[in-house]
Design an enzyme around this catalytic site. Structure first.
Site, PDB file in Angstrom:
ATOM      1  N   LEU A   1       0.857  -1.036   0.053  1.00 49.63           N
ATOM      2  CA  LEU A   1      -0.039  -0.010   0.063  1.00 49.63           C
ATOM      3  C   LEU A   1       0.944   1.175  -0.075  1.00 49.63           C
ATOM      4  O   LEU A   1       2.141   1.313   0.512  1.00 49.63           O
ATOM      5  CB  LEU A   1      -1.116   0.047   1.245  1.00 49.63           C
ATOM      6  N   ASP A   2       0.260   2.280  -0.647  1.00 50.05           N
ATOM      7  CA  ASP A   2       1.119   3.558  -0.406  1.00 50.05           C
ATOM      8  C   ASP A   2       1.220   3.871   0.893  1.00 50.05           C
ATOM      9  O   ASP A   2       0.543   3.681   1.677  1.00 50.05           O
ATOM     10  CB  ASP A   2       0.485   4.437  -1.245  1.00 50.05           C
ATOM     11  N   ARG A   3       2.453   4.612   1.127  1.00 52.38           N
ATOM     12  CA  ARG A   3       2.837   5.397   2.371  1.00 52.38           C
ATOM     13  C   ARG A   3       1.315   5.942   2.949  1.00 52.38           C
ATOM     14  O   ARG A   3       1.077   5.894   4.182  1.00 52.38           O
ATOM     15  CB  ARG A   3       3.762   6.198   2.458  1.00 52.38           C
TER      16      ARG A   3
END
Length: 578
Positions: free
Chosen positions: A283-285
């Protein structure tokens, strides 16, 4: 007692073991005997010639020495055949029977004869494949919580790398001055004098040393990590094969860039004792929600196969700007990566094909909650497609910014080149003092090494770069004039006072002692400052917990044999108001 001989129809000579003495090979010189050797260790047909007797003797010596079993080593030599050469070194053949418990050490590799003044470079070491973090990594530093944020105490860390191909034949001074300009060259000179730069595990005393292939470099830095939200990681499910968690926003999944301990992998290892996890998806940060890890390599491979065959389905929810259409919307615009380093993408015909399904769930008069189902897995796919549709995520720190123009990228219309767009994004966050939220440094744009491995998170000197966003880093600087020079580099504009000051600082005796200590103090103010660390001299504005939350959440992760779901976030409630 001598061994009597007799003729045999099958061979020329045969031997009989003596009753109590040694044995003598028939056909050999008289008096050739081997005292103390017996046939009880020999399996198979008895020897029929002098050569095979010698081989039997060798077998007995080897067996007594405890080096190796000789059954496969010396086969019986038939009549008329030449005995093979010994396969063991002389030291093994002549080993004493009492040295069987001592293992023969492997001979050291021979060094190539060097010409006068030539520097020796050891052969490269085999590095461990994969990523696995243990107790020694987790003990590097500790966390503390302040103002709703999880913070990491600064710590000393070794960045290691082999000499890159483009560095061969160049001096260290040249490499530092052209490719790693985040620090003034005086810093690297002082770091070398302080013993923080090592070449092939030897301290670097002269930066004019010329690099060679297979040179191994080590750089010890005082590392600072950006803060993240203090929201804990909730474990949704765990069994012998997988671990499923609810990831908070602002946390990277694994170490990258400036983040190491403030990552999901390290927090799970340090606080939940979950180690050697394998990432199944990422997942993106700034994205929160369901995140799945495999506990074994076999499970990871099995899940990867399902990912490649698109047997897994993800479902997201987000809050977007304006009133999203009520009917289902399918976006199939191709996406092109503008910068891997900064993490910016855009809709472009040259991009990769992708597809996302959108369905509005609610609308509160100003913003809409939308269900998102990506059919492909491109970088920032949901965020870029929502921007293209004219409904960017409400608080997206990249795709809902003025840098994209008046329409903010709607319909893919951006009146800037990629370089101008990146600089405008960084400048807007720089003016807002929110580069930590963007997750980049200004030097990412000004570095001359753009496109040359700089997007690699393992770049060994990247974490020593200083983020120039600070009102107190340069007292003579006007904070209101920050936006006047979009290409300015505050590290160069406000460097350390002089190289002499660095030389004075490096004489501090605590410098060497601090490199192996973990700071365990209770308050940040009690942490000892590092004399050479430029970051220690910078005072930054901490982001608020609200700034570290983006309204994009991975709600569900579904496969053929499983389905994991998290709770709907608070901002996704129908009557929510900001």
């Amino acid at each position: 007692m001598k061994t009597p001989l007799k003729r045999s129809s099958s061979s020329r000579f045969t031997t009989r073991p003596a009753a109590a003495g040694g044995l003598r090979a028939a056909g050999g010189p008289r008096g050739w005997g081997f005292k103390g050797l017996f046939w009880n260790g020999f399996r198979g047909e008895r020897p029929r010639c002098a050569g095979s007797v010698a081989l039997c003797v060798l077998r007995q010596a080897v067996r007594r020495a405890g080096e190796v079993r000789a059954a496969w080593l010396c086969p019986v030599v038939r009549r008329g055949a030449r005995p093979p050469r010994p396969l063991l070194p002389r030291s093994c053949i002549m080993a004493d029977s009492g040295s069987g418990d001592k293992e023969e050490a492997a001979p050291a590799p021979k060094k190539r004869r060097l010409a006068g003044g030539e520097r020796y470079v050891p052969p490269p070491r085999k590095l461990s494949t994969g990523v696995s973090f243990g107790a020694e990594h987790f003990a590097e530093t500790s966390y503390y919580f302040e103002g709703g944020l999880r913070k990491v105490r600064p710590y000393y860390f070794d960045f290691r790398t082999y000499c890159k191909g483009r560095w061969v034949g160049r001096s260290l001074l040249d490499v530092f001055s052209t490719e790693f300009r985040a620090q003034p060259i005086d810093y690297y000179r002082a770091a070398a004098r302080a013993g923080r730069l090592r070449l092939n595990e030897e301290p670097v005393r002269d930066l004019d040393i010329v690099l060679k292939n297979n040179d191994f470099l080590r750089n010890t830095v005082h590392r600072h990590e950006p803060p993240v939200t203090a929201q804990p990681i909730q474990i949704l499910a765990e069994d012998s094969e997988v671990v499923v968690v609810d990831k908070p926003s602002s946390l990277p999944v694994h170490p990258c860039g400036r983040f190491r301990h403030n990552t999901v992998i390290f927090i799970l290892g340090k606080e939940h004792h979950l180690q050697e996890l394998h990432t199944i998806h990422r997942l993106d940060r700034m994205t929160s929600g369901v995140l799945m890890f495999a506990k074994t390599l076999e499970v990871s491979k099995r899940m990867d196969e399902q990912v490649r065959e698109r047997q897994l389905e993800k479902e997201y929810v987000c809050r977007v700007v304006g009133e999203f259409p009520e009917h289902e919307v399918v976006c199939e615009e191709p996406i092109l990566v503008v910068s891997y380093k900064v993490g910016v993408c855009r809709v472009d015909p040259r991009g990769k094909p992708c597809q996302t399904l959108f369905q509005r769930l609610s609308y509160n008069g100003r913003s809409s909650v939308v269900r998102c189902v990506p059919r492909t897995g491109r970088t920032h796919q949901i965020r870029v497609h929502l921007q293209f549709l004219g409904h960017p995520i409400l608080n997206d720190p990249i795709y809902n910014m003025d840098a994209w123009g008046p329409q903010r990228g709607k319909g893919g219309k951006v009146d800037k080149t990629d370089e101008e767009l990146l600089k405008a994004l960084v400048e807007e966050h720089r003016w807002k003092q929110s580069l930590d939220i963007l997750g980049v440094l200004e030097e990412d744009l000004s570095s001359s090494a753009e496109g040359k491995d700089c997007d690699d998170p393992r770049d060994w000197t990247k974490p020593v770069q200083a983020d120039p966003v600070s009102k107190t880093s340069c007292p003579a600087r006007d904070p209101k004039g920050a936006a006047k020079d979009p290409e300015g580099n505050d590290t160069d504009a406000c460097p350390l006072s002089s190289s002499a000051s660095l030389e004075t600082l490096e004489k501090n005796k605590e410098l060497g002692d601090g490199e192996t200590q973990n700071r365990q103090g209770g308050e940040q103010g009690s942490e000892e400052k590092d004399p050479l660390c430029l970051e220690c001299k910078v005072t930054r504005r901490d982001p608020s917990p609200k700034e570290l939350v983006m309204y994009l959440h991975a709600l569900r992760y579904k496969g053929a044999e499983f389905e994991y779901c998290s709770k709907m976030p608070q901002w996704a409630v129908e009557d929510w108001e900001e």
